[in-house]
Design a protein around this motif. Structure first.
Motif, short mmCIF file in Angstrom:
data_model
loop_
_atom_site.label_atom_id
_atom_site.label_comp_id
_atom_site.label_asym_id
_atom_site.label_seq_id
_atom_site.Cartn_x
_atom_site.Cartn_y
_atom_site.Cartn_z
N ILE A 98 0.79 -1.32 0.14
CA ILE A 98 -0.12 0.03 0.04
C ILE A 98 0.66 1.11 0.04
O ILE A 98 0.37 2.27 -0.45
CB ILE A 98 -0.89 0.18 1.34
N GLY A 99 1.98 1.29 0.58
CA GLY A 99 2.88 2.08 0.79
C GLY A 99 2.91 3.18 -0.60
O GLY A 99 3.07 4.51 -0.45
N PRO A 100 3.40 2.50 -1.78
CA PRO A 100 3.31 3.42 -2.95
C PRO A 100 2.25 4.19 -3.19
O PRO A 100 2.17 5.14 -4.25
CB PRO A 100 3.80 2.38 -4.11
N TYR A 101 0.93 3.77 -2.62
CA TYR A 101 -0.35 4.47 -3.25
C TYR A 101 -0.53 5.65 -2.19
O TYR A 101 -1.70 6.22 -2.32
CB TYR A 101 -1.26 3.41 -3.42
N ILE A 102 0.05 5.69 -1.00
CA ILE A 102 -0.21 6.68 -0.02
C ILE A 102 0.34 7.84 -0.57
O ILE A 102 1.33 8.20 -1.20
CB ILE A 102 0.58 6.49 1.15
N PRO A 103 -0.73 9.07 -0.70
CA PRO A 103 -0.40 10.43 -1.28
C PRO A 103 0.94 10.94 -0.17
O PRO A 103 0.97 10.82 1.02
CB PRO A 103 -1.62 11.20 -0.75
N ARG A 104 1.94 11.41 -0.83
CA ARG A 104 2.98 12.13 -0.26
C ARG A 104 2.64 13.50 0.22
O ARG A 104 1.69 14.20 -0.33
CB ARG A 104 4.30 12.24 -1.04
N GLN A 105 3.03 13.93 1.45
CA GLN A 105 2.79 14.98 2.15
C GLN A 105 3.24 16.24 1.44
O GLN A 105 2.77 17.10 1.42
CB GLN A 105 3.33 14.92 3.59
N ALA A 106 4.31 16.05 0.70
CA ALA A 106 4.79 17.01 -0.43
C ALA A 106 3.71 17.53 -1.19
O ALA A 106 3.75 18.71 -1.74
CB ALA A 106 5.89 16.31 -1.00
N PHE A 107 2.90 16.63 -1.90
CA PHE A 107 1.60 17.06 -2.64
C PHE A 107 0.96 18.09 -2.15
O PHE A 107 0.87 18.95 -2.63
CB PHE A 107 0.89 16.05 -2.98
N TYR A 108 0.58 17.92 -0.62
CA TYR A 108 -0.13 18.95 -0.12
C TYR A 108 0.45 20.28 0.33
O TYR A 108 0.08 21.53 -0.03
CB TYR A 108 -0.72 18.30 1.07
N VAL A 109 1.75 20.04 0.72
CA VAL A 109 2.61 21.11 1.15
C VAL A 109 2.92 22.13 -0.04
O VAL A 109 2.67 23.52 -0.11
CB VAL A 109 3.88 20.67 1.71
#
Length: 161
Positions: A98-109
């Motif tokens: 599942i890890g590869p599909y978790i949105p990275r916080q960098a997207f939000y930041v």
């Protein structure tokens, strides 16, 4: 994504970063969802977790909350283990699948004008979706794997690894 047109503010709900708690507070303060929060977008993310701010709202103050990547991953795993008992018997099995599909916080930041680190908030939030995630301590190998997978978040948010 929550919006308050009167205040000209947008909140992006970064998963496993107190978004449900922040949402509850903001809904009481007049924020509403931009669209149905449970609609799945083409990238597989539910609308409430979208990090795309429509162009017509680009002048609004936008913000999100962030959390140490170890804590985010641990919380995701505990939630998955609770909702799907036995499906992810170990943290590593969850991380690999599942890890590869978790949105990275960098997207939000990168999408917002301000990111607030949960440990730096100077007020107390109600705690929704509480799990026993804090009881599980990552092994050095698990920490290494999280760091490799979420390196951009560690670097951008200046978290130790």
């Amino acid at each position: 994504m929550l919006i308050n047109h009167e205040q000209r503010k947008i909140f992006l709900h970064n998963p496993k970063c107190a978004g449900t708690s922040v949402t509850a507070v903001l809904m009481d303060a007049g924020f509403t969802y931009v669209s149905s929060p449970e609609i799945f977008l083409p990238n597989g993310i539910v609308q409430r977790h979208s990090w795309f701010i429509p162009a017509e709202f680009s002048s609004y103050f936008s913000f999100c909350t962030v959390r140490h990547p170890y804590e985010v991953c641990r919380s995701h795993w505990r939630y998955a283990s609770t909702t799907n008992p036995g499906y992810f018997p170990t943290f590593i099995s969850w991380l690999e699948q599942i890890g590869p599909y978790i949105p990275r916080q960098a997207f939000y930041v990168r999408a917002v004008k301000q990111a607030y680190h949960l440990h730096e908030l100077d007020f107390k939030l109600p705690h929704y979706n509480r799990s026993s995630a804090s009881e599980y301590q990552l092994t050095s190998e698990e920490r290494r794997l999280v760091w490799c997978m979420f390196r951009e978040d560690f670097d951008l948010l200046a978290y130790d690894h």
